[in-house]
Design an enzyme around this catalytic site. Structure first.
Site, PDB file in Angstrom:
ATOM      1  N   ASN A 216      28.483  51.619  57.440  1.00  0.00           N
ATOM      2  CA  ASN A 216      27.136  51.153  57.816  1.00  0.00           C
ATOM      3  C   ASN A 216      27.061  50.951  59.323  1.00  0.00           C
ATOM      4  O   ASN A 216      28.041  51.160  60.036  1.00  0.00           O
ATOM      5  CB  ASN A 216      26.788  49.867  57.048  1.00  0.00           C
ATOM      6  CG  ASN A 216      27.766  48.755  57.348  1.00  0.00           C
ATOM      7  OD1 ASN A 216      27.846  48.285  58.476  1.00  0.00           O
ATOM      8  ND2 ASN A 216      28.535  48.342  56.354  1.00  0.00           N
ATOM      9  N   ASP A 285      29.285  47.141  49.661  1.00  0.00           N
ATOM     10  CA  ASP A 285      29.247  46.582  48.307  1.00  0.00           C
ATOM     11  C   ASP A 285      29.977  47.473  47.310  1.00  0.00           C
ATOM     12  O   ASP A 285      30.497  47.010  46.313  1.00  0.00           O
ATOM     13  CB  ASP A 285      27.792  46.420  47.860  1.00  0.00           C
ATOM     14  CG  ASP A 285      27.095  45.303  48.631  1.00  0.00           C
ATOM     15  OD1 ASP A 285      27.784  44.318  48.967  1.00  0.00           O
ATOM     16  OD2 ASP A 285      25.894  45.424  48.929  1.00  0.00           O
ATOM     17  N   LYS A 295      40.157  67.372  51.250  1.00  0.00           N
ATOM     18  CA  LYS A 295      38.750  67.458  51.620  1.00  0.00           C
ATOM     19  C   LYS A 295      37.970  68.182  50.517  1.00  0.00           C
ATOM     20  O   LYS A 295      38.404  69.250  50.052  1.00  0.00           O
ATOM     21  CB  LYS A 295      38.620  68.218  52.941  1.00  0.00           C
ATOM     22  CG  LYS A 295      37.222  68.256  53.463  1.00  0.00           C
ATOM     23  CD  LYS A 295      37.132  69.003  54.782  1.00  0.00           C
ATOM     24  CE  LYS A 295      35.674  69.173  55.169  1.00  0.00           C
ATOM     25  NZ  LYS A 295      35.482  70.083  56.290  1.00  0.00           N
ATOM     26  N   ASP A 314      33.970  40.456  46.418  1.00  0.00           N
ATOM     27  CA  ASP A 314      33.211  39.658  47.387  1.00  0.00           C
ATOM     28  C   ASP A 314      34.195  38.706  48.077  1.00  0.00           C
ATOM     29  O   ASP A 314      34.673  37.738  47.473  1.00  0.00           O
ATOM     30  CB  ASP A 314      32.091  38.882  46.683  1.00  0.00           C
ATOM     31  CG  ASP A 314      31.149  38.234  47.693  1.00  0.00           C
ATOM     32  OD1 ASP A 314      31.641  37.632  48.671  1.00  0.00           O
ATOM     33  OD2 ASP A 314      29.919  38.335  47.510  1.00  0.00           O
ATOM     34  N   LYS A 349      26.944  32.176  46.422  1.00  0.00           N
ATOM     35  CA  LYS A 349      28.337  32.235  46.910  1.00  0.00           C
ATOM     36  C   LYS A 349      28.959  30.843  47.028  1.00  0.00           C
ATOM     37  O   LYS A 349      30.116  30.723  47.423  1.00  0.00           O
ATOM     38  CB  LYS A 349      28.377  32.955  48.264  1.00  0.00           C
ATOM     39  CG  LYS A 349      28.000  34.427  48.133  1.00  0.00           C
ATOM     40  CD  LYS A 349      28.052  35.167  49.457  1.00  0.00           C
ATOM     41  CE  LYS A 349      27.368  36.517  49.352  1.00  0.00           C
ATOM     42  NZ  LYS A 349      28.271  37.657  49.383  1.00  0.00           N
TER      43      LYS A 349
HETATM   44  O1  C5P Z   1      26.114  39.649  49.245  1.00  0.00           O
HETATM   45  P1  C5P Z   1      25.887  40.044  50.656  1.00  0.00           P
HETATM   46  O2  C5P Z   1      26.685  41.249  51.091  1.00  0.00           O
HETATM   47  O3  C5P Z   1      24.483  40.209  51.055  1.00  0.00           O
HETATM   48  O4  C5P Z   1      26.434  38.776  51.487  1.00  0.00           O
HETATM   49  C1  C5P Z   1      26.647  38.792  52.857  1.00  0.00           C
HETATM   50  C2  C5P Z   1      27.721  37.811  53.230  1.00  0.00           C
HETATM   51  O5  C5P Z   1      28.841  37.910  52.348  1.00  0.00           O
HETATM   52  C3  C5P Z   1      28.290  38.073  54.590  1.00  0.00           C
HETATM   53  O6  C5P Z   1      28.745  36.849  55.109  1.00  0.00           O
HETATM   54  C4  C5P Z   1      29.443  39.016  54.283  1.00  0.00           C
HETATM   55  O7  C5P Z   1      30.425  39.013  55.322  1.00  0.00           O
HETATM   56  C5  C5P Z   1      29.974  38.473  52.996  1.00  0.00           C
HETATM   57  N1  C5P Z   1      30.542  39.488  52.095  1.00  0.00           N
HETATM   58  C6  C5P Z   1      31.897  39.477  51.812  1.00  0.00           C
HETATM   59  N2  C5P Z   1      32.421  40.412  50.925  1.00  0.00           N
HETATM   60  C7  C5P Z   1      31.632  41.311  50.325  1.00  0.00           C
HETATM   61  C8  C5P Z   1      30.253  41.325  50.589  1.00  0.00           C
HETATM   62  C9  C5P Z   1      29.749  40.401  51.492  1.00  0.00           C
HETATM   63  O8  C5P Z   1      32.631  38.649  52.366  1.00  0.00           O
HETATM   64  N3  C5P Z   1      32.155  42.178  49.503  1.00  0.00           N
END
Ligand code: C5P
Length: 410
Positions: A216, A285, A295, A314, A349
């Protein structure tokens, strides 16, 4: 960062002693003045063998002082006046001989005299050693440096690398930009002294095959600015960074990772050893469920390939769910309904604080506007909601974090 005004209103006495690194001090003066400082250069006789006062005068915009007998001073006490006016004295380069002199409190020429005579409680002394590696590692030099530190001087560096004598090792003067960063940090309030912070930053990269992947637009700038601001505030900072090409802030330990799983492994087992965890990383995600060993070729395929995706762990939620979690701060990059989404994330969270920002408006940029959200309240940072540079925002966030930590522990 030299175009920022971090030293606005500061008056710095810059002392040069004999060493080839004097050429770097010319650049250092430029950086100091660009950062808003006024600079009074003082040179020893040995320094004049390496660079002329003419050069230093032109760059600082002030006559260079080289003698304690300089009759231009109305009271003829240059050594007293210079220290009284200064917010700091920085000796760069500091030769082995000059360091020995300072350690002994000798004062047989202007620069050592003013170092001794300065009002110590309000005019700190910073010293940037510059010498051959044998001279630096000599027990006499190490003894003198230890004495100087014990007497309250701040030693900057030295760096390691190629030396003018052809040798390689410790003893090089820090680069001008490093000296500037250290001096700016020196003036910041030590709000997080001794605290341990863990910060994630940047995007992750989830490989599809050996040459392609999913990532991203996160630049890592906000997370790196927070790491810098926390280190400036005296914290012990570990920065777990996804693939970005940003320089590591001075004094910060950096761990480079590529994927979300690697970031998870670098963070979760170590998080409990920290008092604060700040998750600024834009973690993917999803990742491809399987990695193609070679490749994926276009030739001979009539239909485009499809990928099965699997969810990444997460990291923030995992840290917040530890038995004794650090104080967790999340970031929410949204494109609309910032407060609503940020609060929902805070609850989901189970974290005490989340910082909302509009993703498309901030990714890759040097400035940002934030919304600080906890379970009860929220406020804009800066208060007027106008985008501000990320380092200024990071310093404000660190200040707020320090207050919240105090409140939690009170
Ligand atoms: O759920 P979302 O991605 O929108 O949440 C964003 C927050 O969660 C940010 O602080 C990001 O660094 C953290 N995050 C994480 N691990 C993930 C997804 C998001 O630590 N897999």
């Amino acid at each position: 960062m030299s175009e920022r005004s971090d030293l606005q209103g500061r008056h710095i006495v810059l002392g040069l002693t004999g060493g080839i690194a004097c050429y770097k001090s010319a650049e250092f003066v430029r950086l100091l003045t660009k950062a808003g400082a006024t600079v009074q250069v003082v040179m020893t006789e040995a320094a004049e063998a390496f660079i002329t006062p003419v050069t230093m005068q032109a760059l600082s915009g002030r006559s260079v002082v080289t003698s304690q007998w300089d009759a231009r001073e109305p009271n003829n006490m240059a050594h007293i006046n210079l220290g009284r006016e200064a917010d700091a004295v920085i000796v760069a380069p500091a030769s082995a001989d000059f360091i020995a002199k300072l350690a002994q409190g000798r004062a047989d020429e202007l620069l050592s005299l003013l170092c001794l005579a300065r009002p110590r409680e309000r005019c700190p002394l910073l010293v940037a050693p510059a010498m051959n590696r044998e001279m630096w590692s000599h027990p006499a030099t190490q003894r003198n440096v230890a004495t100087l530190s014990a007497d309250g001087a701040r030693i900057l560096g030295p760096g390691c690398g190629d030396q003018a004598c052809g040798e390689v090792g410790d003893g090089r003067m820090l680069e001008p930009a490093e000296l500037l960063e250290d001096l700016i940090a020196f003036f910041q309030p030590k709000l997080l002294a001794g605290r341990r912070l863990l910060i994630t930053a940047g995007p992750t990269f989830e490989p599809i095959d050996p040459v392609r992947g999913i990532t991203n637009h996160s630049s890592g700038k906000m997370g790196f600015a927070l790491a810098r601001a926390a280190a400036e505030a005296g914290a012990d900072v570990t920065l777990v960074a996804g693939p970005v090409h940003l320089p590591t802030p001075r004094g910060v330990k950096r761990v480079n990772v590529m994927t979300a799983s690697q970031m998870y492994d670098a963070v979760v087992p170590n998080a409990a050893a920290h008092e604060v965890f700040i998750a600024t990383a834009a973690v993917a995600d999803w990742r491809p469920a399987s990695l193609s060993e070679h490749k994926i070729k276009k030739e001979g395929k009539k239909v485009a390939p499809t990928f099965e995706l699997t969810e990444n762990p997460d990291i923030l939620a995992a840290v917040a769910a530890l038995p004794k979690p650090p104080y967790c701060v999340g970031f929410a990059a949204e494109s609309e309904n910032l407060l609503e989404h940020a609060r929902a994330k805070l609850i989901r969270k189970r974290i005490p604080l989340i910082i909302g920002n509009l993703g498309p408006a901030t990714f890759g940029r040097d400035d940002n506007a934030l919304l600080v959200v906890d379970a009860q309240a929220h406020h804009a940072l800066p208060a007027d909601g106008q985008p501000t540079d990320k380092l200024t925002l990071a310093r404000a966030l660190i200040q707020e974090l320090a207050q919240r930590l105090q409140a939690v522990q009170a």
